[in-house]
Structures are given as structure tokens and as C-alpha cells.
Design an enzyme around this catalytic site. Structure first.
Site, PDB file in Angstrom:
ATOM      1  CG  ASP A 262      53.805  25.004  -6.457  1.00  0.00           C
ATOM      2  OD1 ASP A 262      52.699  25.209  -6.031  1.00  0.00           O
ATOM      3  OD2 ASP A 262      55.011  24.750  -6.125  1.00  0.00           O
TER       4      ASP A 262
ATOM      5  CG  ASP B 219      53.591  27.873  -3.200  1.00  0.00           C
ATOM      6  OD1 ASP B 219      54.739  26.987  -1.383  1.00  0.00           O
ATOM      7  OD2 ASP B 219      52.808  26.676  -3.163  1.00  0.00           O
TER       8      ASP B 219
ATOM      9  CD  GLU C  72      54.392  20.930  -2.052  1.00  0.00           C
ATOM     10  OE1 GLU C  72      54.409  20.004  -3.091  1.00  0.00           O
ATOM     11  OE2 GLU C  72      53.569  21.831  -2.874  1.00  0.00           O
TER      12      GLU C  72
ATOM     13  CD  GLU D  73      47.776  19.738  -1.439  1.00  0.00           C
ATOM     14  OE1 GLU D  73      48.444  20.154  -1.100  1.00  0.00           O
ATOM     15  OE2 GLU D  73      46.119  19.663  -2.573  1.00  0.00           O
TER      16      GLU D  73
HETATM   17  O1  KIV Z   1      50.028  25.859  -4.617  1.00  0.00           O
HETATM   18  C1  KIV Z   1      49.375  26.101  -4.126  1.00  0.00           C
HETATM   19  O2  KIV Z   1      48.163  27.001  -4.607  1.00  0.00           O
HETATM   20  C2  KIV Z   1      48.698  25.350  -2.827  1.00  0.00           C
HETATM   21  C3  KIV Z   1      47.361  25.161  -1.737  1.00  0.00           C
HETATM   22  C4  KIV Z   1      46.907  24.121  -2.330  1.00  0.00           C
HETATM   23  C5  KIV Z   1      48.119  25.181  -0.508  1.00  0.00           C
HETATM   24  O3  KIV Z   1      50.050  24.729  -2.033  1.00  0.00           O
END
Ligand code: KIV
Length: 263
Positions: A46, A85, A117, A180
């Protein structure tokens, strides 16, 4: 051609001590580069909101936009595992809605898994998705969807909480976890404590694999880059040079020359 990366491939790579490579992509041409280069995981992050849509954070990204981009990426990938994501508010409301949205990534967009997340708080969602046959990659530490709750994009240092989150998401059924913005000694400890692979971003070399945002590591945007990003190419510079030459040649009449004309 090598067989496509699966959740079992990744677990085996951890067991054999082979580092996992991961990057983000949002469209067909770049996903094609990643797949041909042999990147193990392509995440349709995202981060789309920031590096493609030009927004300040990731909160604005919608389910339909994520599905649209994941579908383009999946069409380009033969080797890489494609992970979609789950955007903000697509899995926080109710378990039914989370399963419905997670399912769209596999059913409509060709992904093999989803990422979401959160730690202990999202374990019921992870379990519900896994029960429905949707593999889940967890994401703990600095979680950009909680930017307002965290008071900014801040490195996370609460070692015991991070370790508990990691253990909880593994127990809930996640096949992997992104770490992260975590100091290196903590992510190394987490990596040793888990059976599932950890994929680090700003979490040091002790993780089982590494991920970066493609547009950051290839220098596509000139946005602020966090300390952990290494720029492997400067695409913006190459593009700017090409554009300046085109403008110059069109204005001077040197393009199109003979070789670019139909006779
Ligand atoms: O949204 C994204 O690109 C991510 C990565 C940085 C792990 O969550």
C-alpha cells in the site's frame, strides 16, 4: 523455468539459511523485471499511495485500487510469489469483511497471499483468513497504517512487546512476518525465536530476508528516503536526461531524422 515460490519454499529457505529477496511492484512492466531477475516475493504494497499516487501516507489506498494493481503485477509474475497488501480499514472492521476482502486478492487479482499490519491485536483476523485458505504475511514494528497512533513514522524499540507480537502472529497462522523499523539486535532475536521467515525493512541484516520499496531503491522518485534505503539505481536521472534530449531535438528539428521516417 524455476517453479513458483510458495509458502513452503520460503519456510525451506529459512531452514536452509538461504536469504529471501523481496521488493514491491505496482504494475506489469516493473513486476516483469522483478520476476525475471528472480525476486522471491513481489509485494503490491500500500506504499502505492505514496510512491505511485503521490499521497503523504498509505491510509488513502482503497481495496479496488489494490486489486487493480495486484492484478497487473500477477499477470507479469511466473516465478515470484505475489502478495497483496490489505489496505487500511479493509480488515479492521469485522472478520467477515476481512475474509471477503482477503479473498478478493486471490480470486480476482491472482495473488498467492495477503499481508496485513499489526501484532497480537490482529491475530483473530489472521486465523480467520488462514482458515478460509488465504495465506497471511504479518507485518509488525513500524506499521505505516498506524502513523497517527504512533505519532509519526518511528522506530519501534519495545523488545518484549515486539517479541510477543511476532510469536502471536506465528501462532495465529502467518507464514511469514515483515519486521519494519526495528533495531537490529531485536529483529535478530525475533528471527531466531520464530520458525517462520522474517523479512526486514529497516531492521538490519539478521532477518531471513529483506524488502525495500522499488521506487526508493531504483531512485524513481525524489522523495525523502529513510536511512535504511540503499539506492541501487538512479532512474529519475536517466529519465530526466532522456526527456531533456527529446525536448532539445524536437525544438531544433533534429528529431525525427531520416531513420525514423516512413519513406
Ligand atoms: O506497503 C509496503 O510497501 C510495505 C513494505 C514496505 C513492507 O508494507
Amino acid at each position: 523455468m524455476q517453479p513458483r515460490v510458495t509458502t513452503s519454499t520460503l519456510i525451506k529457505m529459512k531452514q536452509e539459511g538461504k536469504k529471501i529477496t523481496a521488493l514491491t511492484a505496482y504494475d506489469f512492466p516493473f513486476a516483469g523485471f522483478l520476476d525475471k531477475a528472480g525476486i522471491d516475493i513481489v509485494l503490491v504494497g500500500d506504499s502505492l499511495g505514496m510512491v505511485v499516487q503521490g499521497k503523504e501516507n498509505t491510509l488513502c489506498v482503497t481495496m479496488d485500487e489494490s486489486i487493480y494493481h495486484t492484478e497487473m503485477v500477477s499477470r507479469a509474475c511466473r516465478y515470484s510469489m505475489v502478495v497483496g497488501d490489505m489496505p487500511f480499514m479493509s480488515y479492521q472492521g469485522s472478520l467477515d469483511r476481512a475474509v471477503e476482502n482477503g479473498g478478493r486478492f486471490l480470486k480476482e487479482a491472482g495473488a498467492s497471499a495477503v499481508k496485513l499490519e499489526g501484532g497480537a491485536d490482529v491475530c483473530p483476523v489472521i486465523t480467520a483468513l488462514v482458515k478460509a485458505g488465504i495465506p497471511v504475511q504479518a507485518h509488525i514494528g513500524l506499521t505505516p497504517q498506524s502513523v497517527h497512533q504512533m505519532g509519526g513514522f518511528k522506530v519501534q524499540r519495545d523488545e518484549e512487546r515486539l517479541l510477543k507480537d511476532a510469536r502471536d502472529v506465528e501462532k495465529a497462522g502467518a507464514f511469514s512476518v515483515v519486521l519494519e523499523g526495528i533495531p537490529s539486535p531485536i529483529s535478530t532475536r525475533i528471527t531466531k525465536a520464530l520458525n517462520i521467515p522474517t523479512i526486514g525493512i529497516g531492521a538490519g541484516p539478521g532477518c531471513d530476508g529483506q524488502i525495500l520499496v522499488l521506487h526508493d531503491m531504483l531512485g524513481i522518485n525524489d522523495r525523502f528516503l529513510p536511512k535504511f534505503v540503499k539506492k541501487y539505481a538512479d532512474i529519475a536521472q536517466v529519465a530526466n536526461q532522456g526527456l531533456a534530449s527529446y525536448i532539445k531535438e524536437v525544438r531544433s528539428g533534429t528529431f525525427p531524422s531520416d531513420e525514423y521516417e516512413y519513406k
